[in-house]
Design an enzyme around this catalytic site. Structure first.
Site, PDB file in Angstrom:
ATOM      1  N   ASP A 143     -11.066   8.294  12.137  1.00  0.00           N
ATOM      2  CA  ASP A 143     -11.082   7.831  10.749  1.00  0.00           C
ATOM      3  C   ASP A 143     -11.545   6.376  10.683  1.00  0.00           C
ATOM      4  O   ASP A 143     -10.995   5.567   9.941  1.00  0.00           O
ATOM      5  CB  ASP A 143      -9.690   7.977  10.117  1.00  0.00           C
ATOM      6  CG  ASP A 143      -9.752   7.927   8.581  1.00  0.00           C
ATOM      7  OD1 ASP A 143     -10.842   8.177   8.027  1.00  0.00           O
ATOM      8  OD2 ASP A 143      -8.726   7.633   7.953  1.00  0.00           O
ATOM      9  N   GLY A 147       0.813  -1.211   0.000  1.00  0.00           N
ATOM     10  CA  GLY A 147       0.000   0.000   0.000  1.00  0.00           C
ATOM     11  C   GLY A 147       0.845   1.257   0.000  1.00  0.00           C
ATOM     12  O   GLY A 147       2.016   1.257   0.407  1.00  0.00           O
ATOM     13  N   GLY A 201       3.284   7.722   3.363  1.00  0.00           N
ATOM     14  CA  GLY A 201       4.398   6.840   3.063  1.00  0.00           C
ATOM     15  C   GLY A 201       3.992   5.544   2.415  1.00  0.00           C
ATOM     16  O   GLY A 201       2.914   5.416   1.832  1.00  0.00           O
ATOM     17  N   ILE A 202       4.873   4.543   2.549  1.00  0.00           N
ATOM     18  CA  ILE A 202       4.713   3.250   1.888  1.00  0.00           C
ATOM     19  C   ILE A 202       4.519   2.169   2.946  1.00  0.00           C
ATOM     20  O   ILE A 202       5.132   2.209   4.014  1.00  0.00           O
ATOM     21  CB  ILE A 202       5.955   2.926   1.025  1.00  0.00           C
ATOM     22  CG1 ILE A 202       6.212   4.064   0.031  1.00  0.00           C
ATOM     23  CG2 ILE A 202       5.789   1.608   0.293  1.00  0.00           C
ATOM     24  CD1 ILE A 202       7.525   3.923  -0.717  1.00  0.00           C
ATOM     25  N   LYS A 249       5.455   0.129   8.118  1.00  0.00           N
ATOM     26  CA  LYS A 249       5.003   1.380   7.519  1.00  0.00           C
ATOM     27  C   LYS A 249       6.200   2.333   7.459  1.00  0.00           C
ATOM     28  O   LYS A 249       6.773   2.681   8.491  1.00  0.00           O
ATOM     29  CB  LYS A 249       3.862   1.978   8.336  1.00  0.00           C
ATOM     30  CG  LYS A 249       3.240   3.207   7.695  1.00  0.00           C
ATOM     31  CD  LYS A 249       2.057   3.720   8.505  1.00  0.00           C
ATOM     32  CE  LYS A 249       0.841   2.869   8.304  1.00  0.00           C
ATOM     33  NZ  LYS A 249      -0.367   3.503   8.914  1.00  0.00           N
TER      34      LYS A 249
END
EC number: 2.7.11.1
Length: 450
Positions: A139, A22, A27-28, A44
């Site tokens: 969220d 993802g 970030g990645i 992450k």
């Protein structure tokens, strides 16, 4: 410094990167294998060198929040460290994908209510843990709810924009995914945990309808929909209680939305909550054929009839002859522990027991007809084999009997304490004491408020 750990080049050596799973605003996300035990973990990667001050605070906040949380329905945090000017956060991997993916793959085939509630109560417990730490998720959405490999256990993740509250203070920043934001967020009003309740209502609605409660072609239209609180009703195949719970959580007035502890006490949530904590495992059973000497024989000494597989209501299977079918027990109750080494079947008085309870000095059951059955203290003696495949050994013998003096009262459920037993009937009119050989019985009858 963003992280509390010093930079250590050896930290990344613990992990073998497998693939990128993802990419997000910060970030990645890498899927990695931990070299020490081969376990799959998520790393992450958040670049910090070119971050703004707010972005650095958000990254720092995620680490701070993850450290505070420890719950089976929340993605577990392992560690964080700096690597090549990036903050690396190691956390639990959930191989079952997201709840959003799970819903999308249903292809308009609605979930049954038990499945919906099984998922919902796990999210409920996780959010309760989060709120008890004075944290807002801010969220909560199906894309941030992950599943285990069997797609039975849900885990909340992505706390990147969570906010730690001080006591009962309210947050003001407008954050979150637009489809799940609350009306008070749309208006720019201060908000608290009730905004997460709204998002939880949106998630429950999505589980029941396989689509979002609020969707629109553009942001202004979406805000208008949310502010009006209008959404399509869920299918009438679901219970009125489920529909009402969704309406309660999606109330435009935050003060009228239920607290999490109120939702957990909701009648439709109690059973799925109990099911999460009462799975004590099972005993593998073996089919056992009766010795040939006990099987009816046909001409020429051959066994007569066809052996058919049968199944009791308790789920135990065996073999029986269709020519010499014996009546199966209506239900079976087993007990073990406290000196009873292997599961021992209790005598049933040719009745069906639908609920049982165990105290220190008594064992009680409720029959389908509303009678109370008790199994009294055993006398030591040699017992018969219990579960199929069990080794025959000395076992205590229990005596079963119906409760004396029960008349005109239908028992709904029973609960045993150390030295007493409490029973619940259908109607709170009176309290009765039933004498027993070793304990007193209190029967509570609940009356209709009308």
């Amino acid at each position: 410094m963003v992280t509390g750990r010093v930079q250590n080049p050896e930290n990344m050596e613990k992990y073998e990167k497998i693939k990128v799973v993802g990419r997000g605003a910060f970030g990645i996300v890498h899927l990695c294998r931990r070299r020490t035990d081969g376990a799959l973990v998520i790393l992450k990667e958040i670049p910090v060198e070119q971050m703004t001050r707010d972005e650095r605070l958000a990254a720092q906040n995620e680490c701070q929040v993850l450290k505070l949380l420890n719950h089976p329905n929340i993605i577990e945090y392992y560690e964080n460290f700096l690597e090549d000017k990036a903050l690396m956060i190691a956390m639990e991997y959930a191989p079952g994908g997201t709840l959003a993916d799970y819903i999308q793959k249903r292809c308009n085939s609605l979930l049954d209510e038990d499945t919906i509630l099984h998922f919902f109560v796990q999210i409920l417990l996780a959010l309760y843990h989060v709120h008890n730490k004075l944290i807002l998720h801010r969220d909560l959405k199906t894309q941030n709810i992950l599943l285990d490999k069997h797609q039975m256990i849900v885990k909340i993740g992505d706390f990147g924009i969570s906010k730690i509250l001080v006591s009962k203070s309210k947050a003001y920043t407008v954050v979150g995914t637009p489809c799940y934001i609350s009306p008070e967020l749309c208006e720019g009003k201060p908000y608290n945990q009730k905004s997460d309740i709204w998002a939880l209502g949106c998630v429950l609605y999505e589980l029941a309808s396989l689509k979002r409660a609020f969707e629109a072609a553009n942001l202004p239209a979406l805000v208008l929909k949310i502010m009006s609180g209008t959404f399509a009703p869920i299918s009438d195949r679901y219970s009125p209680e489920l529909r009402q719970l969704i309406l309660n959580m999606l109330n435009l007035d935050p003060s009228k939305r239920p607290q999490l502890n109120e939702i957990m006490a909701h009648p439709i949530c109690i059973r799925p909550l109990l099911n999460l904590y009462t799975d004590i495992g099972n005993v593998k059973m073996r089919r056992i054929e009766k010795p040939l000497s006990t099987v009816q024989t046909g001409p020429h000494g051959r066994p007569g009839g066809r052996l058919a597989s049968t199944r009791t209501r308790g789920g135990l299977s065996g073999l029986t002859s269709t020519k010499m079918m014996h009546p199966l027990p209506l239900s079976s109750v087993y007990t073990w522990g406290s000196g009873i080494s292997t599961p021992l079947r209790l005598p049933m008085l040719n009745t069906e027991v639908i609920q049982v309870s165990l105290g220190r000095t008594q064992k009680m059951g409720v029959t389908k007809s509303g009678r109370l059955i008790t199994w009294e203290a055993p006398s030591v003696g040699s017992g018969e084999p219990t579960l199929p495949g069990a080794v025959e050994q000395l076992q205590p013998q229990f005596i079963s009997r119906f409760l004396e003096g029960q008349s005109g009262v239908t028992i709904k459920s029973v609960s045993c304490g150390d030295l007493f037993t409490t029973c619940l009937t259908g109607m709170l009119l009176k309290i009765q004491n039933f004498p027993s050989r070793s304990q007193s019985i209190v029967v509570l009858e609940l009356c209709d408020s009308g």
